[in-house]
Motif scaffolding. Structure first.
Motif, mmCIF file in Angstrom:
data_model
loop_
_atom_site.group_PDB
_atom_site.id
_atom_site.type_symbol
_atom_site.label_atom_id
_atom_site.label_comp_id
_atom_site.label_asym_id
_atom_site.label_seq_id
_atom_site.Cartn_x
_atom_site.Cartn_y
_atom_site.Cartn_z
ATOM 1 N N GLY A 236 2.998 18.369 0.568
ATOM 2 C CA GLY A 236 2.455 17.378 1.489
ATOM 3 C C GLY A 236 3.528 16.346 1.771
ATOM 4 O O GLY A 236 4.715 16.572 1.511
ATOM 5 N N VAL A 237 3.135 15.193 2.274
ATOM 6 C CA VAL A 237 4.077 14.124 2.570
ATOM 7 C C VAL A 237 3.521 12.812 2.034
ATOM 8 O O VAL A 237 2.369 12.464 2.304
ATOM 9 C CB VAL A 237 4.335 13.964 4.085
ATOM 10 N N LEU A 238 4.342 12.092 1.270
ATOM 11 C CA LEU A 238 4.004 10.748 0.833
ATOM 12 C C LEU A 238 4.709 9.745 1.743
ATOM 13 O O LEU A 238 5.903 9.859 1.997
ATOM 14 C CB LEU A 238 4.438 10.513 -0.615
ATOM 15 N N ILE A 239 3.950 8.776 2.224
ATOM 16 C CA ILE A 239 4.490 7.714 3.070
ATOM 17 C C ILE A 239 4.407 6.407 2.297
ATOM 18 O O ILE A 239 3.322 6.003 1.859
ATOM 19 C CB ILE A 239 3.708 7.589 4.390
ATOM 20 N N ALA A 240 5.555 5.770 2.122
ATOM 21 C CA ALA A 240 5.618 4.509 1.374
ATOM 22 C C ALA A 240 5.608 3.339 2.363
ATOM 23 O O ALA A 240 6.645 2.976 2.904
ATOM 24 C CB ALA A 240 6.869 4.471 0.511
ATOM 25 N N TYR A 241 4.444 2.769 2.597
ATOM 26 C CA TYR A 241 4.363 1.583 3.444
ATOM 27 C C TYR A 241 4.830 0.351 2.666
ATOM 28 O O TYR A 241 5.425 -0.561 3.225
ATOM 29 C CB TYR A 241 2.932 1.378 3.929
ATOM 30 N N ASP A 242 4.537 0.351 1.391
ATOM 31 C CA ASP A 242 4.977 -0.707 0.477
ATOM 32 C C ASP A 242 4.993 -0.066 -0.908
ATOM 33 O O ASP A 242 3.938 0.248 -1.464
ATOM 34 C CB ASP A 242 4.007 -1.891 0.525
ATOM 35 N N ARG A 243 6.185 0.149 -1.459
ATOM 36 C CA ARG A 243 6.283 0.906 -2.712
ATOM 37 C C ARG A 243 5.548 0.237 -3.859
ATOM 38 O O ARG A 243 5.178 0.888 -4.828
ATOM 39 C CB ARG A 243 7.756 1.111 -3.094
ATOM 40 N N SER A 244 5.297 -1.063 -3.743
ATOM 41 C CA SER A 244 4.588 -1.765 -4.813
ATOM 42 C C SER A 244 3.077 -1.650 -4.693
ATOM 43 O O SER A 244 2.348 -2.006 -5.624
ATOM 44 C CB SER A 244 4.958 -3.253 -4.811
ATOM 45 N N LYS A 245 2.585 -1.109 -3.535
ATOM 46 C CA LYS A 245 1.138 -1.138 -3.360
ATOM 47 C C LYS A 245 0.586 -0.065 -2.432
ATOM 48 O O LYS A 245 -0.324 0.667 -2.805
ATOM 49 C CB LYS A 245 0.711 -2.516 -2.850
ATOM 50 N N THR A 246 1.113 0.052 -1.231
ATOM 51 C CA THR A 246 0.440 0.805 -0.174
ATOM 52 C C THR A 246 1.123 2.142 0.094
ATOM 53 O O THR A 246 2.286 2.178 0.517
ATOM 54 C CB THR A 246 0.396 -0.021 1.126
ATOM 55 N N TRP A 247 0.365 3.220 -0.119
ATOM 56 C CA TRP A 247 0.881 4.571 0.068
ATOM 57 C C TRP A 247 -0.145 5.420 0.808
ATOM 58 O O TRP A 247 -1.338 5.130 0.779
ATOM 59 C CB TRP A 247 1.161 5.238 -1.289
ATOM 60 N N VAL A 248 0.343 6.484 1.425
ATOM 61 C CA VAL A 248 -0.527 7.496 2.027
ATOM 62 C C VAL A 248 0.000 8.867 1.632
ATOM 63 O O VAL A 248 1.218 9.109 1.664
ATOM 64 C CB VAL A 248 -0.584 7.362 3.559
ATOM 65 N N LEU A 249 -0.910 9.747 1.248
ATOM 66 C CA LEU A 249 -0.583 11.151 1.039
ATOM 67 C C LEU A 249 -1.196 11.946 2.185
ATOM 68 O O LEU A 249 -2.403 11.892 2.418
ATOM 69 C CB LEU A 249 -1.141 11.656 -0.293
ATOM 70 N N MET A 250 -0.356 12.658 2.922
ATOM 71 C CA MET A 250 -0.819 13.602 3.924
ATOM 72 C C MET A 250 -0.854 14.977 3.266
ATOM 73 O O MET A 250 0.192 15.585 3.013
ATOM 74 C CB MET A 250 0.112 13.609 5.138
#
Length: 561
Positions: A236-250
């Motif tokens: 899949g793909v991990l998107i790091a919007y904010d490495r300390s808090k906000t992530w998305v896994l596609m």
């Protein structure tokens, strides 16, 4: 031309309805306001979505934001730093082996030669809030949330729209001169108008899992914005919007064998932990949403007085980050044209150039996004091997081979166009009746994605240059008013254009601003007595060699009768 082709617009107090208060709708409202045009902006959502969604706001979108009166530098500052968001990594899991790394777009100081605002990575909700703050301070924009557009009926004089308040259930019918449908990929308005979509509608199904976790310790040595995962157990793909808090896994989903209902919070938490590949405390799943990757363009962008913009007009694979940014270009293009018609400066035929200019750009961006998506499969082939029954063994052998990264380097390097689309962002060109002397567009396959060379030809955006105004360095783009045409005259114009209407802003290099290192003729191909006519959207409308040309030229460009 349709049966509902508009006549001259009526003088309504609020002439434009914008349906959809995402980034595209908000930008359209702000750009109309810069032109002195009021709009009613509605959205069926009660609040801004908390799911991060898009993250790349590219240079041209930031330039458009600046032209709408927003502080583009503040938007950039709210995004991730170039180090945090400047890399794409190809991994097994987030904590596992790394197979290669590439820069993510051009976020370094080198980009400042071609734009005042390099790309920023900012979660879409944060970007929407910045736009929303500007909307709140703009008296010409009235925003209401929780409002659905139930029906649209057009006639020769306007558009009759039935609106419903989702909270109270109350309905009202209002009339507008024009409607901008920026109501998203599923666009009820597009469907109601009977506008079909061209292109594949289901390339791959995914589950979007928005989660919160502090993953800095795992990624401090390998910062990035995108982590493509290839472990067969968790790709899949991990998107790091904010490495300390906000992530998305596609996470890819097999729509034939995996029901959406299967992906509840517990299942999604398992998928997130597998993607991370290590024990991490306090992982919280915040949003779960299924979505389908498609590559579709609306067969037409207009039905009478209604115009599609943003995802309502085009749906791209996310590979390239071009969706939101293409929508920003739509908003800029339709806003100045609607304003010109509503103010009586242009004939309604000018509105025909919206589709003529914007749809080819969407086709180019969609095709590149598809190419980007297909190239990722080359890496899968290298990592998984030719035998589908032996994927785990082949992958394990790659992971245990010290020389694997060197062998994979060509396949990783082949992904570069996916993450370097500078020319697509800044170099696109318009060809329509609203541009004089533009060359035909090349085929999408012949367009270079990354290598950007500033051009002064008709149809392109006026190149950015650092010039001196009032003793300070500023971008040449910042000197262009967004509510009227500008005549940029050569250094020896010597009053040749003084008789031009005051409705056209005039500035002469060497007189109104300094650009000491600029060779006018070498760059533009024009004599020093000539000028560039620039549209309110910053695109060059024509080369002008004689002031007497201006009146008939403007009449032609603006479809005046």
């Amino acid at each position: 031309m349709t049966d509902n082709e508009p006549n001259a617009p009526s003088p309504r107090v609020v002439p434009v309805l914008i349906v959809g208060a995402g980034p595209v709708g908000q930008l359209a409202a702000l750009l109309l306001a810069k032109q002195g045009i009021a709009s009613f902006l509605v959205d069926r959502r009660e609040t801004v979505s908390s799911a991060p969604k898009a993250h790349a706001v590219n240079p041209r979108t930031l330039e458009i934001c600046a032209s709408a009166g927003l502080d583009a530098d503040a938007i950039r500052a709210a995004g991730a730093s170039a180090n945090e968001g400047g890399w794409v990594r190809f991994m097994g899991t987030l904590s596992g082996p790394e197979f290669g790394v590439l820069p993510y777009e051009r976020q370094d100081e080198g980009a400042l030669a071609d734009t005042p605002f390099p790309l920023t990575n900012i979660p879409q909700p944060d970007f929407e809030r910045a736009l929303g703050h500007a909307i709140g301070e703009e008296p010409l924009v009235h925003l209401e949330r929780g409002i659905e557009c139930m029906s649209i009926r057009q006639n020769a004089d306007g558009v009759e729209v039935e609106l419903r308040n989702a909270g109270s259930g109350g309905k009202e019918v209002r009339e507008f001169d024009y409607v901008i449908a920026a109501d998203g990929a599923s666009s009820p308005i597009r469907s109601a108008l009977g506008i079909g979509m061209e292109g594949p509608d289901a390339l791959q199904d995914y589950i979007m899992i928005h989660f919160e976790a502090d993953l800095r310790k795992l990624t401090d040595a390998r910062p990035g914005v995108l982590y493509f995962l290839f472990d067969p157990a968790t790709n899949g793909v991990l998107i790091a919007y904010d490495r300390s808090k906000t992530w998305v896994l596609m996470h890819p989903r097999d729509a034939d064998t995996e029901d959406v209902e299967r992906f509840d919070e517990n299942e999604c938490l398992k998928l997130v932990r597998a993607a991370i590949g290590a024990e991490v405390p306090d992982v919280k799943v915040r949003n779960i949403s299924p979505w389908t990757m498609s590559a579709q363009i609306a067969e037409r962008y207009r039905e009478g007085r209604v115009f599609l913009a943003g995802d309502a007009a085009h749906r791209f694979p996310p590979t390239g980050g071009l969706g939101l940014n293409t929508g920003a270009g739509d908003a800029q293009n339709i806003a100045w044209k609607l304003a010109a018609v509503l103010k009586g400066e242009a004939g309604t035929a000018l509105l025909e150039t919206y589709e003529a200019e914007r749809r080819p750009i969407a086709v180019i961006n969609s095709e590149q996004s598809l190419v980007n998506a297909s190239r990722i499969f080359d890496l899968f082939a290298d990592l998984y091997g030719p035998d589908p029954d032996d994927i785990e063994t082949h992958y394990a052998a790659i992971c245990n081979d010290p020389a694997a990264s060197e062998r994979l380097a060509p396949s990783v390097a082949a992904q570069k166009p996916h993450f370097d689309s500078f020319n697509l962002q800044l170099g696109y060109r318009y060809v329509s009746a609203a541009v004089a002397g533009a060359d035909p567009l090349p085929a999408a396959a012949d367009i270079e994605t990354s290598a950007f060379t500033p051009s002064w030809e008709p149809g392109v955006r006026l190149p950015h240059r650092w010039v001196i105004k009032d003793g300070k360095p500023v971008s040449l783009l910042s000197l262009l008013p967004s509510n009227r045409f500008t005549l940029v005259a050569g250094p020896r114009a010597n009053g040749a254009f003084d008789a031009v209407s005051g409705a056209i802003h005039r500035m002469t290099v060497g007189h109104d601003y300094r650009d000491d290192s600029f060779d006018w003729t070498a760059a533009t191909g024009l004599p020093e007595e000539a000028a560039l006519l620039v549209r309110p959207d910053g695109h060059i409308a024509a080369h002008v060699t004689d002031g007497a040309e201006i009146v008939p030229l403007m009449a032609a460009l603006l479809a005046q009768r």
